[in-house]
Write an enzyme that holds these catalytic residues in place. Structure first.
Site, PDB file in Angstrom:
ATOM      1  N   ASN A 146       0.970  -1.136   0.065  1.00 25.72           N
ATOM      2  CA  ASN A 146      -0.034  -0.082   0.098  1.00 25.72           C
ATOM      3  C   ASN A 146       0.662   1.549  -0.126  1.00 25.72           C
ATOM      4  O   ASN A 146       0.221   2.353   0.254  1.00 25.72           O
ATOM      5  CB  ASN A 146      -0.810  -0.015   1.285  1.00 25.72           C
ATOM      6  CG  ASN A 146      -0.258  -0.162   2.558  1.00 25.72           C
ATOM      7  OD1 ASN A 146       0.940   0.143   2.644  1.00 25.72           O
ATOM      8  ND2 ASN A 146      -1.065  -0.724   3.543  1.00 25.72           N
ATOM      9  N   ARG A 284       3.279   7.524  11.114  1.00 26.92           N
ATOM     10  CA  ARG A 284       2.546   7.033  12.263  1.00 26.92           C
ATOM     11  C   ARG A 284       2.310   8.326  13.408  1.00 26.92           C
ATOM     12  O   ARG A 284       3.007   9.220  13.344  1.00 26.92           O
ATOM     13  CB  ARG A 284       3.561   6.052  13.140  1.00 26.92           C
ATOM     14  CG  ARG A 284       3.667   4.689  12.517  1.00 26.92           C
ATOM     15  CD  ARG A 284       2.348   3.986  12.513  1.00 26.92           C
ATOM     16  NE  ARG A 284       2.327   2.768  11.894  1.00 26.92           N
ATOM     17  CZ  ARG A 284       1.606   2.475  10.751  1.00 26.92           C
ATOM     18  NH1 ARG A 284       1.034   3.362  10.043  1.00 26.92           N
ATOM     19  NH2 ARG A 284       1.814   1.070  10.119  1.00 26.92           N
ATOM     20  N   GLN A 313      -4.833   3.890  18.622  1.00 28.74           N
ATOM     21  CA  GLN A 313      -5.865   3.630  17.492  1.00 28.74           C
ATOM     22  C   GLN A 313      -6.852   2.524  18.054  1.00 28.74           C
ATOM     23  O   GLN A 313      -6.181   1.493  18.173  1.00 28.74           O
ATOM     24  CB  GLN A 313      -5.484   3.429  16.090  1.00 28.74           C
ATOM     25  CG  GLN A 313      -4.493   4.722  15.467  1.00 28.74           C
ATOM     26  CD  GLN A 313      -4.349   4.499  13.884  1.00 28.74           C
ATOM     27  OE1 GLN A 313      -3.663   5.362  13.310  1.00 28.74           O
ATOM     28  NE2 GLN A 313      -4.434   3.330  13.434  1.00 28.74           N
ATOM     29  N   HIS A 332      -7.399   6.200   9.812  1.00 28.60           N
ATOM     30  CA  HIS A 332      -6.530   5.518   9.296  1.00 28.60           C
ATOM     31  C   HIS A 332      -7.003   4.778   8.060  1.00 28.60           C
ATOM     32  O   HIS A 332      -7.219   3.703   8.022  1.00 28.60           O
ATOM     33  CB  HIS A 332      -5.702   4.615  10.360  1.00 28.60           C
ATOM     34  CG  HIS A 332      -4.328   4.037  10.136  1.00 28.60           C
ATOM     35  ND1 HIS A 332      -3.255   3.637  10.793  1.00 28.60           N
ATOM     36  CD2 HIS A 332      -3.738   4.022   8.591  1.00 28.60           C
ATOM     37  CE1 HIS A 332      -2.280   3.282  10.128  1.00 28.60           C
ATOM     38  NE2 HIS A 332      -2.363   3.613   8.754  1.00 28.60           N
TER      39      HIS A 332
HETATM   40  P1  NAD Z   1      10.153   1.649   3.640  1.00 27.74           P
HETATM   41  O1  NAD Z   1      10.817   0.614   4.311  1.00 27.74           O
HETATM   42  O2  NAD Z   1      10.399   1.665   2.044  1.00 27.74           O
HETATM   43  O3  NAD Z   1      10.742   3.143   3.692  1.00 27.74           O
HETATM   44  C1  NAD Z   1      11.176   3.548   4.878  1.00 27.74           C
HETATM   45  C2  NAD Z   1      12.203   4.712   5.062  1.00 27.74           C
HETATM   46  O4  NAD Z   1      12.330   5.264   6.112  1.00 27.74           O
HETATM   47  C3  NAD Z   1      13.444   4.062   4.427  1.00 27.74           C
HETATM   48  O5  NAD Z   1      14.209   4.693   3.340  1.00 27.74           O
HETATM   49  C4  NAD Z   1      14.461   4.075   5.603  1.00 27.74           C
HETATM   50  O6  NAD Z   1      15.918   4.765   5.521  1.00 27.74           O
HETATM   51  C5  NAD Z   1      13.959   5.474   6.472  1.00 27.74           C
HETATM   52  N1  NAD Z   1      14.092   5.704   7.806  1.00 27.74           N
HETATM   53  C6  NAD Z   1      14.127   4.816   8.639  1.00 27.74           C
HETATM   54  N2  NAD Z   1      14.310   5.597   9.871  1.00 27.74           N
HETATM   55  C7  NAD Z   1      14.461   6.736   9.507  1.00 27.74           C
HETATM   56  C8  NAD Z   1      15.255   7.798  10.372  1.00 27.74           C
HETATM   57  N3  NAD Z   1      15.413   7.700  11.554  1.00 27.74           N
HETATM   58  N4  NAD Z   1      15.424   9.015   9.628  1.00 27.74           N
HETATM   59  C9  NAD Z   1      15.198   9.038   8.480  1.00 27.74           C
HETATM   60  N5  NAD Z   1      14.744   8.144   7.633  1.00 27.74           N
HETATM   61  C10 NAD Z   1      14.427   7.026   8.188  1.00 27.74           C
HETATM   62  O7  NAD Z   1       8.679   1.915   3.984  1.00 27.74           O
HETATM   63  P2  NAD Z   1       7.300   2.493   3.241  1.00 27.74           P
HETATM   64  O8  NAD Z   1       6.658   1.467   2.470  1.00 27.74           O
HETATM   65  O9  NAD Z   1       7.996   3.741   2.790  1.00 27.74           O
HETATM   66  O10 NAD Z   1       6.472   2.947   4.705  1.00 27.74           O
HETATM   67  C11 NAD Z   1       7.241   3.936   5.593  1.00 27.74           C
HETATM   68  C12 NAD Z   1       5.973   3.870   6.674  1.00 27.74           C
HETATM   69  O11 NAD Z   1       4.928   4.231   6.296  1.00 27.74           O
HETATM   70  C13 NAD Z   1       5.956   2.670   7.446  1.00 27.74           C
HETATM   71  O12 NAD Z   1       6.766   2.020   8.275  1.00 27.74           O
HETATM   72  C14 NAD Z   1       4.490   2.978   8.199  1.00 27.74           C
HETATM   73  O13 NAD Z   1       4.933   3.334   9.322  1.00 27.74           O
HETATM   74  C15 NAD Z   1       3.920   3.974   7.205  1.00 27.74           C
HETATM   75  N6  NAD Z   1       2.829   3.608   6.427  1.00 27.74           N
HETATM   76  C16 NAD Z   1       1.358   4.056   6.629  1.00 27.74           C
HETATM   77  C17 NAD Z   1       0.503   3.556   5.978  1.00 27.74           C
HETATM   78  C18 NAD Z   1      -0.819   4.271   6.196  1.00 27.74           C
HETATM   79  O14 NAD Z   1      -2.139   3.903   5.911  1.00 27.74           O
HETATM   80  N7  NAD Z   1      -0.874   5.570   6.891  1.00 27.74           N
HETATM   81  C19 NAD Z   1       0.682   2.495   5.145  1.00 27.74           C
HETATM   82  C20 NAD Z   1       1.909   1.976   4.885  1.00 27.74           C
HETATM   83  C21 NAD Z   1       2.907   2.434   5.532  1.00 27.74           C
END
Ligand code: NAD
Length: 407
Positions: A146, A284, A313, A332
């Site tokens: 997603n 988050r 949540q 959400h």
């Molecule tokens: P991903 O693993 O592809 O990307 C995460 C990125 O965050 C990576 O590039 C990583 O290097 C970076 N990162 C981690 N810690 C960091 C820090 N301290 N400082 C800077 N960068 C940092 O994941 P994604 O698919 O892009 O998803 C990211 C997040 O989005 C998920 O973990 C989740 O919390 C959230 N999400 C929300 C929904 C929603 O419905 N709202 C859905 C999917 C994901």
């Protein structure tokens, strides 16, 4: 095996008898070439509700035909709730971030048979990852399922905040037509500086989509993007969040929640932002300090805040983000569009098929394996836990909701 699945409530009016769009578009691959989930089969129609209790993620037939037990519940929060009772002898727990079953250290201690926690979606911070590592429980999520759904939501939210869509929509619903009222906070996005905290699957996709609005684009990530991508999108890389937020009109937050990112946007960080900037947080809720965000909207330090993520949540009825000025919050939902549900339901089935067959799981789906962060977990998370406070949950529904805190 016993599979415990915690899902959100059915629609109030019962399961739909039809859906607005008959056929979902066919998507073969994600932009980096990763394939969509490849289970051996599915027992649902893509496009139907799967994430609620009656949808059962389309898993019942598959699990029962293979001799496994499936327990589905939405009773997930109060001490002694159905999910807690069923957890005691469950082998696998499946939960969605939209309606998370907080798998705390205490709950993990109750779950003597637990082998795997699967996130039907992306973002496994509702699991105490440290406790999972300590107890050799593997944690998996359906990476990329997603991410692009969320990136679309981010673009929608940035535009609706900057153009002040919610106010204009409200004026029309109330029978009004005062154009000056409708535009006194409305701007074009064109020419603004937009930055993302993290440029992973979501952050990078949001940048790609935003490119067409002729904005200046910035990012901070602990992993720098390849030079070719920086050039393609004309990106400015920052080596700290502080450096990036100081120059951005719009900041979008796209990192996972883990100990390094919890409470990142507190009064101090928000104070380093340009006055009147906007934040869109679909990552988050706990990455932003609840009260600091409300204070900054009241004072005008922030012009707007939107997102779909809260903590805990479901959000309590009296959560200040429901009523603070100039917000564009939704429940959400960004990662659980009907399109996304089809992908993560298929992905969960793929993970279960691998588990039952004793086959290797996809590295990109792996967060914790054999007691350590691995795969995407090693890339995107840090050790430790971010579940504290998840016992501050709202029970029941409607006017009789109460917040109960347990020690
Ligand atoms: P991903 O693993 O592809 O990307 C995460 C990125 O965050 C990576 O590039 C990583 O290097 C970076 N990162 C981690 N810690 C960091 C820090 N301290 N400082 C800077 N960068 C940092 O994941 P994604 O698919 O892009 O998803 C990211 C997040 O989005 C998920 O973990 C989740 O919390 C959230 N999400 C929300 C929904 C929603 O419905 N709202 C859905 C999917 C994901």
């Amino acid at each position: 095996m016993k599979v415990l699945c915690i899902l959100y409530d059915d629609p109030k009016g019962g399961m739909p008898s039809s859906y607005p769009v008959e056929n979902l578009p066919k998507i073969e691959k994600y932009p980096d070439g990763q394939t969509l989930p490849t289970p051996k089969g599915i027992d649902f129609n893509p496009g139907e509700l799967l994430g609620c209790v009656s949808g059962e993620l389309g898993l019942r037939k598959f699990l029962e035909d293979a001799g496994h037990t499936l327990v589905v519940t939405n009773d997930k929060d109060a001490p002694g709730c159905v999910a807690e009772k069923e957890l005691v002898d469950a082998d696998v727990v499946i939960s969605q971030p939209f309606f998370p079953f907080y798998l705390t250290k205490e709950r993990i201690a109750m779950a003597k048979n637990l082998k795997m926690a699967i996130t039907a979606g992306i973002g496994s911070d509702h699991v105490d990852l440290q406790a999972a590592m300590d107890n050799k429980i593997d944690v998996m999520e359906v990476t990329f399922c997603n991410s692009r759904s969320v990136a679309e939501h981010i673009v929608m939210m940035i535009l609706s905040l900057v153009r002040d869509y919610h106010n204009q929509y409200r004026i029309i619903n109330e029978g009004g037509w005062n154009i000056a009222d409708a535009v006194q906070r409305s701007y074009d996005l064109e020419g603004m500086h937009v930055g993302t905290v993290a440029a992973g699957r979501i952050g990078l996709d949001a940048l790609r989509k935003l490119k067409h609005f002729d904005v200046h684009m910035h990012y901070f990530d602990r992993h720098r993007l390849p030079e070719s991508v920086e050039k393609e999108l004309n990106l400015t890389f920052h080596d700290s969040v502080e450096s990036m937020v100081a120059v951005c009109d719009v900041v979008t937050i796209n990192c996972p929640l883990h100990p390094e990112t919890e409470n990142l946007f507190d009064d101090e960080m928000i104070g380093k932002m340009k006055k009147g900037a906007y934040i869109v947080n679909t990552a988050r809720g706990k990455i932003c300090n609840r009260d600091a965000i409300a204070r900054a909207l009241e004072s005008g330090q922030l012009s707007g805040y939107a997102g779909d993520v809260w903590f805990p949540q479901p959000a309590p009825n009296d959560h200040v983000w429901r009523t603070m000025p100039n917000h564009g919050m939704t429940p959400h939902t960004s990662g659980t569009s009907l399109s996304a549900q089809a992908r993560y339901a298929a992905g969960v089935r793929e993970i279960l098929e691998c588990l039952f067959a004793g086959e290797d799981q996809r590295t990109e789906y792996t967060i914790v394996k054999d007691g350590a962060l691995a795969g995407t977990g090693a890339h995107s998370y840090s050790e430790g836990s971010a579940t504290s406070g998840s016992d501050q949950i709202t029970f029941g529904s409607g006017p009789f909701q109460a917040i109960i805190t347990t020690d």
